[in-house]
Design a protein around this motif. Structure first.
Motif, PDB file in Angstrom:
ATOM      1  N   ILE A  59      46.374  47.502  36.935  1.00 14.85           N
ATOM      2  CA  ILE A  59      46.282  47.230  35.495  1.00 14.85           C
ATOM      3  C   ILE A  59      46.492  48.527  34.724  1.00 14.85           C
ATOM      4  CG2 ILE A  59      44.741  46.466  33.622  1.00 14.85           C
ATOM      5  CD1 ILE A  59      43.421  44.552  35.601  1.00 14.85           C
ATOM      6  N   ASN A  95      41.790  46.195  28.837  1.00 13.77           N
ATOM      7  CA  ASN A  95      40.422  45.677  28.943  1.00 13.77           C
ATOM      8  C   ASN A  95      40.413  44.163  29.160  1.00 13.77           C
ATOM      9  OD1 ASN A  95      37.834  44.677  26.931  1.00 13.77           O
ATOM     10  ND2 ASN A  95      37.417  45.937  28.692  1.00 13.77           N
ATOM     11  N   LYS A 155      42.693  42.430  30.526  1.00 14.41           N
ATOM     12  CA  LYS A 155      43.204  42.173  31.881  1.00 14.41           C
ATOM     13  C   LYS A 155      42.144  42.487  32.943  1.00 14.41           C
ATOM     14  CE  LYS A 155      48.044  42.618  30.604  1.00 14.41           C
ATOM     15  NZ  LYS A 155      49.390  43.125  30.951  1.00 14.41           N
ATOM     16  N   MET A 156      41.312  43.484  32.676  1.00 11.13           N
ATOM     17  CA  MET A 156      40.199  43.781  33.609  1.00 11.13           C
ATOM     18  C   MET A 156      39.288  42.554  33.698  1.00 11.13           C
ATOM     19  SD  MET A 156      40.395  46.966  34.746  1.00 11.13           S
ATOM     20  CE  MET A 156      38.784  47.661  35.130  1.00 11.13           C
ATOM     21  N   HIS A 157      38.959  41.987  32.546  1.00 17.01           N
ATOM     22  CA  HIS A 157      38.099  40.801  32.539  1.00 17.01           C
ATOM     23  C   HIS A 157      38.785  39.634  33.258  1.00 17.01           C
ATOM     24  CE1 HIS A 157      34.652  42.045  30.059  1.00 17.01           C
ATOM     25  NE2 HIS A 157      35.509  42.900  29.525  1.00 17.01           N
ATOM     26  N   PRO A 169      40.633  45.031  40.358  1.00 20.36           N
ATOM     27  CA  PRO A 169      41.602  45.796  39.575  1.00 20.36           C
ATOM     28  C   PRO A 169      41.726  47.243  40.055  1.00 20.36           C
ATOM     29  CG  PRO A 169      39.538  45.582  38.361  1.00 20.36           C
ATOM     30  CD  PRO A 169      39.358  44.820  39.652  1.00 20.36           C
ATOM     31  N   VAL A 208      42.765  50.192  38.022  1.00 20.86           N
ATOM     32  CA  VAL A 208      43.105  50.493  36.627  1.00 20.86           C
ATOM     33  C   VAL A 208      43.556  51.948  36.505  1.00 20.86           C
ATOM     34  CG1 VAL A 208      40.669  50.921  35.987  1.00 20.86           C
ATOM     35  CG2 VAL A 208      42.345  50.383  34.218  1.00 20.86           C
ATOM     36  N   ALA A 225      38.770  50.562  29.074  1.00 25.13           N
ATOM     37  CA  ALA A 225      39.071  49.644  30.180  1.00 25.13           C
ATOM     38  C   ALA A 225      37.817  48.901  30.642  1.00 25.13           C
ATOM     39  CB  ALA A 225      39.689  50.412  31.347  1.00 25.13           C
ATOM     40  N   PHE A 226      36.671  49.597  30.652  1.00 20.69           N
ATOM     41  CA  PHE A 226      35.444  49.016  31.209  1.00 20.69           C
ATOM     42  C   PHE A 226      34.581  48.289  30.179  1.00 20.69           C
ATOM     43  CE2 PHE A 226      35.132  50.203  35.665  1.00 20.69           C
ATOM     44  CZ  PHE A 226      36.211  51.063  35.785  1.00 20.69           C
ATOM     45  N   LEU A 261      32.283  45.043  30.846  1.00 21.26           N
ATOM     46  CA  LEU A 261      32.153  44.674  32.265  1.00 21.26           C
ATOM     47  C   LEU A 261      30.722  44.932  32.728  1.00 21.26           C
ATOM     48  CD1 LEU A 261      35.400  46.156  33.910  1.00 21.26           C
ATOM     49  CD2 LEU A 261      35.005  43.823  33.122  1.00 21.26           C
ATOM     50  N   GLN A 305      30.592  44.530  38.438  1.00 19.87           N
ATOM     51  CA  GLN A 305      32.054  44.541  38.333  1.00 19.87           C
ATOM     52  C   GLN A 305      32.569  45.984  38.342  1.00 19.87           C
ATOM     53  OE1 GLN A 305      32.303  42.203  34.709  1.00 19.87           O
ATOM     54  NE2 GLN A 305      32.855  40.361  35.869  1.00 19.87           N
ATOM     55  N   ALA A 316      35.412  47.986  40.905  1.00 21.33           N
ATOM     56  CA  ALA A 316      36.738  48.381  40.403  1.00 21.33           C
ATOM     57  C   ALA A 316      37.241  49.639  41.102  1.00 21.33           C
ATOM     58  CB  ALA A 316      36.652  48.625  38.901  1.00 21.33           C
TER      59      ALA A 316
END
Ligand SMILES: O=C(CO)COP(=O)(O)O
Length: 250
Positions: A92, A109, A111-113, A122, A124, A149-150, A153, A157, A161
């Motif tokens: 990601i 972010n 896409k992380m979820h 992911p 990232v 990005a985080f 979360l 999670q 990552a």
């Protein structure tokens, strides 16, 4: 103890027959106890690769996903679709997607979820441009990208990552960051995770270095205190070189 992870990012290379032939050659060799080995391939290769690695310890990843699960998004692929294929990882926010495909901290972010929603791990990517490095902004850029990005979360999670620190000036240029410099930035990123989630999560999250990693320099990166593996472009495309990368990560 964090398990080192070597991930090949094939970018836009290899047809299905080429991808299958690659796995035939690396089977049993790019498999080392105590090292995770992941191939992140174009979408078109994923079903054949998932099939080809059955019975091996090699895992398969995608290079992108859409943040919605389905809908009128022509040309996009969702996390639900990837998980349904048997894919385990997804890259990601690679700098090429940020530069050429309008990826932003906000979409990264989301896409992380989406990845976690579907049980995908992911990888990232964060990292600075050459001019940012020269202006002394490396850590500031990594802080903004990592914290964005985080966002939202959970601690569980976050601990799952994988973060790839890829200084943009080192990607595909042959100019790699020194192992010491990369380690310094990576330990800073680990401190950021500690600031967000505490020490336990910071000790669990795996952080790779990426940018002109090759069989000749992988051991130097792996010898650093905070570097947990590598995200490798060019040198992951040839079976012999990929095998050496995984074997060199031990
Ligand atoms: O972008 C990269 C991996 O995601 C790094 O690419 P290279 O290993 O070709 O420098």
């Amino acid at each position: 103890m964090r398990t080192p992870i070597i991930a090949g990012n094939w970018k836009m290379f290899k047809t299905v027959p080429e991808a299958k032939a690659f796995i035939e050659e690396v089977k049993g060799k790019a498999e080392v106890e105590g090292v995770e080995s992941v191939i992140c391939a174009p979408f078109t290769n994923l079903p054949a690769l998932v099939e080809a690695v059955k019975g091996t310890s090699i895992k398969i990843g995608a290079q992108n996903l859409h943040f919605e699960d389905n809908g009128a998004f022509t040309g996009e692929i969702s996390g639900e679709m990837l998980k349904g294929l048997g894919v385990d990882y997804v890259i990601i926010g690679h700098s090429e997607r940020r530069a050429y495909f309008a990826e932003t901290d906000e979409t990264v972010n989301k896409k992380m979820h989406a990845a976690f929603r579907h049980g995908l791990t992911p990888i990232v990517c964060v990292g600075e441009k050459l001019e940012e490095r020269e202006a002394g902004q490396t850590k500031d850029v990594c802080k903004v990208q990592t914290e964005a990005a985080f966002q939202g979360l959970s601690a569980d999670q976050a601990a799952e990552a994988v973060i790839a620190y890829e200084p943009i000036w080192a990607i595909g240029t042959g100019k790699s960051s020194t192992a010491q410099d990369a380690n310094e930035v990576i330990s800073y990123i680990r401190d950021l995770v500690k600031g967000m989630y505490g020490e336990d999560v910071a000790n669990k999250v795996r952080i790779q270095y990426g940018g002109s990693v090759k069989p000749e320099n992988v051991a130097e990166y792996m010898g650093q205190s905070d570097i947990d593996g590598a995200l490798v472009g060019g040198a992951s495309l040839q079976p012999a070189s990929y095998i050496q990368l995984v074997q060199g990560a031990k």
